[in-house]
Design a protein around this motif. Structure first.
Motif, PDB file in Angstrom:
ATOM      1  N   THR A 123       0.623  -1.158  -0.070  1.00  0.00           N
ATOM      2  CA  THR A 123       0.055  -0.070   0.053  1.00  0.00           C
ATOM      3  C   THR A 123       0.911   1.364  -0.077  1.00  0.00           C
ATOM      4  O   THR A 123       1.625   1.337   0.981  1.00  0.00           O
ATOM      5  CB  THR A 123      -0.856  -0.052   1.049  1.00  0.00           C
ATOM      6  N   SER A 124       0.705   2.181  -1.101  1.00  0.00           N
ATOM      7  CA  SER A 124       1.901   3.118  -1.110  1.00  0.00           C
ATOM      8  C   SER A 124       1.512   4.254  -0.210  1.00  0.00           C
ATOM      9  O   SER A 124       0.266   4.500   0.202  1.00  0.00           O
ATOM     10  CB  SER A 124       1.754   3.675  -2.692  1.00  0.00           C
ATOM     11  N   GLY A 125       2.383   5.085   0.271  1.00  0.00           N
ATOM     12  CA  GLY A 125       2.051   6.247   1.008  1.00  0.00           C
ATOM     13  C   GLY A 125       3.507   6.961   1.353  1.00  0.00           C
ATOM     14  O   GLY A 125       4.233   6.787   0.491  1.00  0.00           O
ATOM     15  N   ASP A 126       3.499   7.589   2.417  1.00  0.00           N
ATOM     16  CA  ASP A 126       4.858   8.339   2.983  1.00  0.00           C
ATOM     17  C   ASP A 126       5.966   7.376   2.893  1.00  0.00           C
ATOM     18  O   ASP A 126       6.013   6.469   3.615  1.00  0.00           O
ATOM     19  CB  ASP A 126       4.658   8.977   4.306  1.00  0.00           C
ATOM     20  N   PRO A 127       7.160   7.721   2.126  1.00  0.00           N
ATOM     21  CA  PRO A 127       8.222   6.766   1.947  1.00  0.00           C
ATOM     22  C   PRO A 127       8.832   6.735   2.912  1.00  0.00           C
ATOM     23  O   PRO A 127       9.879   5.891   3.193  1.00  0.00           O
ATOM     24  CB  PRO A 127       8.808   7.147   0.571  1.00  0.00           C
ATOM     25  N   ASP A 128       8.887   7.909   3.794  1.00  0.00           N
ATOM     26  CA  ASP A 128       9.675   7.801   5.089  1.00  0.00           C
ATOM     27  C   ASP A 128       9.362   6.911   5.911  1.00  0.00           C
ATOM     28  O   ASP A 128       9.974   6.714   7.097  1.00  0.00           O
ATOM     29  CB  ASP A 128       9.539   9.454   5.501  1.00  0.00           C
ATOM     30  N   TYR A 129       8.058   6.323   5.951  1.00  0.00           N
ATOM     31  CA  TYR A 129       7.730   5.361   6.804  1.00  0.00           C
ATOM     32  C   TYR A 129       7.045   4.180   6.359  1.00  0.00           C
ATOM     33  O   TYR A 129       5.892   4.256   5.722  1.00  0.00           O
ATOM     34  CB  TYR A 129       6.636   6.033   8.217  1.00  0.00           C
ATOM     35  N   LYS A 130       7.732   3.190   6.361  1.00  0.00           N
ATOM     36  CA  LYS A 130       7.305   1.853   5.826  1.00  0.00           C
ATOM     37  C   LYS A 130       7.083   0.798   6.897  1.00  0.00           C
ATOM     38  O   LYS A 130       7.976   0.378   7.306  1.00  0.00           O
ATOM     39  CB  LYS A 130       8.252   1.546   4.550  1.00  0.00           C
ATOM     40  N   TRP A 131       6.112   0.095   6.902  1.00  0.00           N
ATOM     41  CA  TRP A 131       5.725  -0.994   7.664  1.00  0.00           C
ATOM     42  C   TRP A 131       5.819  -2.321   6.732  1.00  0.00           C
ATOM     43  O   TRP A 131       5.219  -2.360   5.787  1.00  0.00           O
ATOM     44  CB  TRP A 131       4.206  -0.707   8.325  1.00  0.00           C
TER      45      TRP A 131
ATOM     46  N   TYR B 116       5.774 -20.315  15.527  1.00  0.00           N
ATOM     47  CA  TYR B 116       5.589 -19.428  14.600  1.00  0.00           C
ATOM     48  C   TYR B 116       5.328 -18.071  15.385  1.00  0.00           C
ATOM     49  O   TYR B 116       5.399 -17.983  16.553  1.00  0.00           O
ATOM     50  CB  TYR B 116       4.348 -19.911  13.739  1.00  0.00           C
ATOM     51  N   GLY B 117       5.599 -16.847  14.473  1.00  0.00           N
ATOM     52  CA  GLY B 117       5.282 -15.762  14.797  1.00  0.00           C
ATOM     53  C   GLY B 117       4.852 -14.654  14.052  1.00  0.00           C
ATOM     54  O   GLY B 117       4.443 -14.887  12.836  1.00  0.00           O
ATOM     55  N   VAL B 118       4.569 -13.514  14.707  1.00  0.00           N
ATOM     56  CA  VAL B 118       3.949 -12.334  14.011  1.00  0.00           C
ATOM     57  C   VAL B 118       5.056 -11.434  13.933  1.00  0.00           C
ATOM     58  O   VAL B 118       5.693 -11.148  14.849  1.00  0.00           O
ATOM     59  CB  VAL B 118       2.706 -11.800  14.741  1.00  0.00           C
ATOM     60  N   LEU B 119       5.465 -10.907  12.864  1.00  0.00           N
ATOM     61  CA  LEU B 119       6.480  -9.974  12.489  1.00  0.00           C
ATOM     62  C   LEU B 119       6.005  -8.754  11.951  1.00  0.00           C
ATOM     63  O   LEU B 119       5.327  -8.595  11.089  1.00  0.00           O
ATOM     64  CB  LEU B 119       7.459 -10.617  11.602  1.00  0.00           C
ATOM     65  N   ILE B 120       6.409  -7.563  12.736  1.00  0.00           N
ATOM     66  CA  ILE B 120       6.272  -6.328  12.202  1.00  0.00           C
ATOM     67  C   ILE B 120       7.732  -5.344  12.240  1.00  0.00           C
ATOM     68  O   ILE B 120       8.219  -5.344  13.232  1.00  0.00           O
ATOM     69  CB  ILE B 120       5.103  -5.424  13.109  1.00  0.00           C
ATOM     70  N   GLY B 121       8.027  -4.786  11.026  1.00  0.00           N
ATOM     71  CA  GLY B 121       9.227  -4.066  11.277  1.00  0.00           C
ATOM     72  C   GLY B 121       8.714  -2.525  10.569  1.00  0.00           C
ATOM     73  O   GLY B 121       7.715  -2.474   9.823  1.00  0.00           O
ATOM     74  N   VAL B 122       9.530  -1.590  10.810  1.00  0.00           N
ATOM     75  CA  VAL B 122       9.110  -0.076  10.453  1.00  0.00           C
ATOM     76  C   VAL B 122      10.608   0.394  10.120  1.00  0.00           C
ATOM     77  O   VAL B 122      11.607   0.334  10.919  1.00  0.00           O
ATOM     78  CB  VAL B 122       8.696   0.570  11.505  1.00  0.00           C
ATOM     79  N   GLU B 123      10.488   0.728   8.616  1.00  0.00           N
ATOM     80  CA  GLU B 123      11.704   1.554   8.075  1.00  0.00           C
ATOM     81  C   GLU B 123      11.400   2.953   8.379  1.00  0.00           C
ATOM     82  O   GLU B 123      10.440   3.425   7.808  1.00  0.00           O
ATOM     83  CB  GLU B 123      11.886   1.291   6.659  1.00  0.00           C
ATOM     84  N   VAL B 124      12.356   3.658   8.690  1.00  0.00           N
ATOM     85  CA  VAL B 124      12.203   5.366   8.786  1.00  0.00           C
ATOM     86  C   VAL B 124      13.320   6.007   8.084  1.00  0.00           C
ATOM     87  O   VAL B 124      14.440   5.578   8.367  1.00  0.00           O
ATOM     88  CB  VAL B 124      12.271   5.691  10.429  1.00  0.00           C
TER      89      VAL B 124
ATOM     90  N   SER C 119      14.386   0.548  11.623  1.00  0.00           N
ATOM     91  CA  SER C 119      14.490   1.266  13.075  1.00  0.00           C
ATOM     92  C   SER C 119      13.600   0.636  14.054  1.00  0.00           C
ATOM     93  O   SER C 119      13.815   0.931  15.325  1.00  0.00           O
ATOM     94  CB  SER C 119      14.006   2.705  12.800  1.00  0.00           C
ATOM     95  N   VAL C 120      12.604   0.149  13.842  1.00  0.00           N
ATOM     96  CA  VAL C 120      11.619  -0.777  14.709  1.00  0.00           C
ATOM     97  C   VAL C 120      11.309  -2.270  14.498  1.00  0.00           C
ATOM     98  O   VAL C 120      11.166  -2.456  13.138  1.00  0.00           O
ATOM     99  CB  VAL C 120      10.334   0.095  14.932  1.00  0.00           C
ATOM    100  N   GLY C 121      11.249  -3.018  15.261  1.00  0.00           N
ATOM    101  CA  GLY C 121      10.950  -4.404  14.889  1.00  0.00           C
ATOM    102  C   GLY C 121      10.629  -5.301  16.260  1.00  0.00           C
ATOM    103  O   GLY C 121      10.730  -5.059  17.355  1.00  0.00           O
ATOM    104  N   VAL C 122       9.609  -5.818  15.848  1.00  0.00           N
ATOM    105  CA  VAL C 122       8.477  -6.744  16.760  1.00  0.00           C
ATOM    106  C   VAL C 122       8.366  -8.373  16.302  1.00  0.00           C
ATOM    107  O   VAL C 122       8.268  -8.536  14.931  1.00  0.00           O
ATOM    108  CB  VAL C 122       7.413  -6.184  16.992  1.00  0.00           C
ATOM    109  N   ILE C 123       8.917  -9.295  17.262  1.00  0.00           N
ATOM    110  CA  ILE C 123       8.646 -10.586  17.035  1.00  0.00           C
ATOM    111  C   ILE C 123       7.795 -10.994  17.925  1.00  0.00           C
ATOM    112  O   ILE C 123       8.012 -10.836  19.305  1.00  0.00           O
ATOM    113  CB  ILE C 123       9.881 -11.344  16.954  1.00  0.00           C
ATOM    114  N   TYR C 124       6.597 -11.486  17.761  1.00  0.00           N
ATOM    115  CA  TYR C 124       5.599 -12.044  18.752  1.00  0.00           C
ATOM    116  C   TYR C 124       5.327 -13.434  18.464  1.00  0.00           C
ATOM    117  O   TYR C 124       4.707 -13.693  17.311  1.00  0.00           O
ATOM    118  CB  TYR C 124       4.365 -11.070  19.115  1.00  0.00           C
TER     119      TYR C 124
END
Length: 264
Positions: free
Chosen positions: A75-83, A101-109, A114-119
């Motif tokens: 989903t395109s949007g602000d390129p400074d913040y990519k989930w 198994y896990g849920v992964l979320i990362g954020v590129e700033v 810059s941000v990472g979660v493994i649950y």
């Protein structure tokens, strides 16, 4: 909020990963139907619902941010913040009723991981980090191990067969390390970040497979790179290590002798 802090982004990533993970548990060991995508990898309703939940929560708070996920694309949007989202990393594990198994979320700033979660929902383990804020495991500080000799190290991989089909690198590592296990996918990286293993190896990766790994491993005192040593989530492969063994592991990976590998 035009310019959220890393703390704000991390809080939302943790919340969304937890909510999505709890949703997957509704389907875990329930006999949920399994479909196969064009690349012959499995997908379930749990994958789709978890990603939808994460996307919806991000969009509620940051409607202009970019999002890329394994199941629903970009989903395109602000390129400074990519989930970067993987709603179930280890779907093969999930459909077998295995809890790793896990849920992964990362954020590129601004292009930097810059941000990472493994649950890990079935284990209720949360490993998360943001640049400069440290890495935490269920609320307490997480650090990689201090093991400095390969002969004392634990090496993990998601697929022994894929590694062996690619080159001789895994066999060289296996021959020199203390234990070899296939506690793979995101759980392997969580184990390295929390000091329970030293090396996690993947011969092929997509960005959603490793979106959180750079901040998590870095803030835990270790490294996540490609086999060539590049600290990126956009490479073709990945390796996570503690600090002491990183250069030695990379020297083995860089010297690999290929076997006509074409991916998993």
């Amino acid at each position: 909020m035009a310019h959220p802090s890393l703390s704000d982004l991390l809080d939302l990533a943790v919340e969304a990963a937890y909510m999505a993970g709890r949703r997957t548990l509704c389907y875990f060991n329930s006999g949920v139907a399994v479909e196969f995508k064009r690349d012959n990898t499995p997908v379930t309703q749990a994958d789709r619902e978890a990603e939808q939940l994460i996307r919806r929560r991000i969009s509620e708070v940051y409607p202009k941010h970019s999002i890329i996920g394994e199941e629903a694309g970009e989903t395109s949007g602000d390129p400074d913040y990519k989930w970067i989202i993987d709603p179930i990393d280890g779907t093969k594990t999930f459909i077998c009723g295995v809890p790793m198994y896990g849920v992964l979320i990362g954020v590129e700033v601004r292009g930097q991981p810059s941000v990472g979660v493994i649950y890990m929902p079935a284990l209720d383990e949360m490993v998360c980090a943001a640049t400069g804020m440290g890495c935490r495991w269920n609320g307490r500080p997480a650090r990689v191990s201090r093991v400095s000799r390969l002969e004392e190290a634990v090496v993990l991989t998601s697929s022994v067969n894929a590694c062996i089909a690619r080159s001789d690198a895994y066999e060289k590592l296996a021959a020199r390390t203390r234990f070899q296990r296939t506690w793979g996918d995101c759980y392997g990286y969580a184990l390295v970040a929390t000091g329970r293993a030293e090396i996690m190896l993947d011969s092929a990766m997509k960005p959603w497979d490793c979106g959180p790994m750079v901040p998590i491993l870095t803030e835990a005192g270790g490294h996540f790179t490609t086999w060539k040593g590049e600290p990126t989530i956009w490479g073709p492969d990945g390796v996570g290590t503690n600090a002491a063994l990183h250069e030695e592991v990379l020297s083995i990976l860089k010297a690999e002798i290929p076997r006509g590998w074409k991916g998993e």
